[in-house]
Design an enzyme around this catalytic site. Structure first.
Site, PDB file in Angstrom:
ATOM      1  N   ARG A 136       0.840  -1.207   0.000  1.00  0.00           N
ATOM      2  CA  ARG A 136       0.000   0.000   0.000  1.00  0.00           C
ATOM      3  C   ARG A 136       0.873   1.255   0.000  1.00  0.00           C
ATOM      4  O   ARG A 136       0.511   2.277  -0.555  1.00  0.00           O
ATOM      5  CB  ARG A 136      -0.972   0.002   1.195  1.00  0.00           C
ATOM      6  N   TYR A 145     -17.652  15.672 -15.109  1.00  0.00           N
ATOM      7  CA  TYR A 145     -17.944  14.235 -15.090  1.00  0.00           C
ATOM      8  C   TYR A 145     -18.955  13.930 -13.975  1.00  0.00           C
ATOM      9  O   TYR A 145     -18.836  14.439 -12.855  1.00  0.00           O
ATOM     10  CB  TYR A 145     -16.644  13.460 -14.877  1.00  0.00           C
ATOM     11  N   ASP A 158      -8.961  17.557 -15.103  1.00  0.00           N
ATOM     12  CA  ASP A 158      -9.238  16.180 -15.513  1.00  0.00           C
ATOM     13  C   ASP A 158      -8.916  16.124 -17.007  1.00  0.00           C
ATOM     14  O   ASP A 158      -9.612  16.697 -17.834  1.00  0.00           O
ATOM     15  CB  ASP A 158     -10.719  15.858 -15.232  1.00  0.00           C
ATOM     16  N   LYS A 194      -9.765   4.845 -19.486  1.00  0.00           N
ATOM     17  CA  LYS A 194     -10.151   5.238 -20.831  1.00  0.00           C
ATOM     18  C   LYS A 194      -8.955   5.064 -21.783  1.00  0.00           C
ATOM     19  O   LYS A 194      -8.426   3.977 -21.854  1.00  0.00           O
ATOM     20  CB  LYS A 194     -10.701   6.661 -20.802  1.00  0.00           C
TER      21      LYS A 194
END
Ligand SMILES: *Cc1c(COP(=O)(O)O)cnc(C)c1O
Length: 385
Positions: free
Chosen positions: A46, A98, A170, A195
């Protein structure tokens, strides 16, 4: 080095210890320490993992940035950035944002006392006028979804600099291939790597890139404590996808340009939104800040009946949410991304019953054009432009 070379050689793309031609998947949660007396670079996955570090280095290189952090999704990346602000802070954001970000802001951030003002992203005066004494940052997304409106990045950055504010963008739609916001003075770049960066519709992933060591430390802390790390297999797949991003984008854009021109001429199409078209209101700004119009476009048919007839006749693009895959993807915002938005509000935003979004894949241009043309012919009603 140009982009296609950089995608293969612009970072440590090969394993330095063994020479392996692809970075190994370090499938481990913990790392045996040489001594319990002191730490070492990797201790727990992590906090850091060599496979994830390799992806982060690759993406930082592609965005011309110093640091990148990989998250479990685009939303995880956006959350890590936005939850860095404090109670009482105010942010200004573009209104065509978004859907997930909109929900995060309205349903989570407001609970923590972080205030948001949404502005018309194309109007620089609106950005400036929304700034208050407690404003800390400006958040943009360009081109917007699904209407592809273009925000003047350098214009927003100069407003931010004059007021000492941080800028966040973004950059999912444009990809590092076509738009590098750090070069334009933006502080923090976010991607949904789900994407175009991964590009194969088989991974959900997010990235944050910055040049600012203080912001990097903050984002890295957020990754560690919120825990939204990207798993090692997905890191590996994303690196694998990234290597062909340039070639994929070139082919998709070539088709997107031809398709948008064809649609603009077609009598069954009321309107085409594509920032690579001269008729697009943001065309000049897009040309200054990005090296193409991208691979996503939207267009408006007469009504829902026309949409259904068209979509049913279409053979190549898959009907789905999401975008940026090797396959062309047709989305219908009314039943997909904007299903929760009341009709009146949706129409006010320009998301009408006739609007479709197309993410152009890497299929042959001629096949896509032929398929779209035959599907448009199925719509009987011709619209007066
Ligand atoms: C898909 C998308 C997101 C969210 O990313 P996930 O990987 O689905 O969490 C954020 N912004 C834009 C522009 C997107 O297209």
């Amino acid at each position: 080095m140009e982009n296609n070379t950089k995608l293969i050689h612009g970072y440590r793309a090969f394993d330095e210890t063994t020479g392996a031609s692809s970075i190994p998947i370090y499938q481990c949660s913990t790392f045996k320490q040489t001594s319990i007396k002191e730490g070492q670079p990797y201790t727990y996955s992590r906090f850091g993992n060599p496979t994830r570090a390799a992806l982060e280095e690759a993406v930082a290189a592609m965005e011309n940035g110093n640091y990148a952090v990989a998250f479990a999704s685009g939303m995880s990346a956006i959350s890590a950035v936005l939850l860095s602000f404090d109670q009482g802070d105010h942010l200004v954001m573009c209104k065509s944002i978004y859907g997930g970000t909109f929900q995060l802001v309205n349903e989570v951030m407001q609970r923590f006392g972080i205030e948001i003002t949404f502005v018309d992203e194309t109007d620089l005066t609106a950005w400036e006028e929304a700034i208050r004494p407690n404003t800390k940052g400006l958040y943009l997304e360009t081109p917007s979804n699904p209407l592809l409106s273009v925000t003047d990045i350098a214009g927003v950055v100069s407003i931010a600099k004059a007021h000492g504010l941080v800028t966040m963008i973004d950059n999912t739609f444009m990809t590092p291939q076509f738009q590098n916001p750090l070069d334009l003075g933006v502080d923090i770049v976010i991607h949904s790597a789900t994407k175009f960066i991964n590009g194969h519709s088989d991974v959900v992933a997010g990235l944050v890139i910055t040049d600012d060591p203080v912001w990097h430390e903050q984002i890295f802390l957020q990754q560690k404590v919120l825990g939204g790390i990207l798993g090692v297999e997905d890191c590996w797949l994303t690196m694998r996808g990234l290597k062909t991003m340039g070639l994929r984008m070139e082919q998709s854009v070539r088709s997107a340009e031809k398709i948008s021109q064809m649609l603009e001429q077609h009598p069954a199409v009321k309107k085409v939104n594509y920032p690579g078209l001269k008729s697009h209101p943001g065309y000049e700004i897009q040309k200054q800040q990005a090296s193409s119009g991208g691979a996503v476009l939207s267009f408006e048919l007469a009504d829902q009946e026309a949409v259904f007839a068209f979509a049913e006749a279409l053979k190549i693009p898959i009907a789905a949410v999401s975008l940026g895959g090797v396959e062309s993807i047709l989305s219908y915002p009314v039943t997909m991304s904007h299903a929760c938005v009341p009709k009146e509000e949706r129409e006010k935003q320009g998301v009408t019953d006739g609007l479709l979004r197309l993410s152009v894949g890497i299929e042959d241009t001629a096949d896509l054009l032929a398929d779209l043309t035959q599907a448009l012919a199925k719509i009987e009603e011709k619209i007066e432009k």
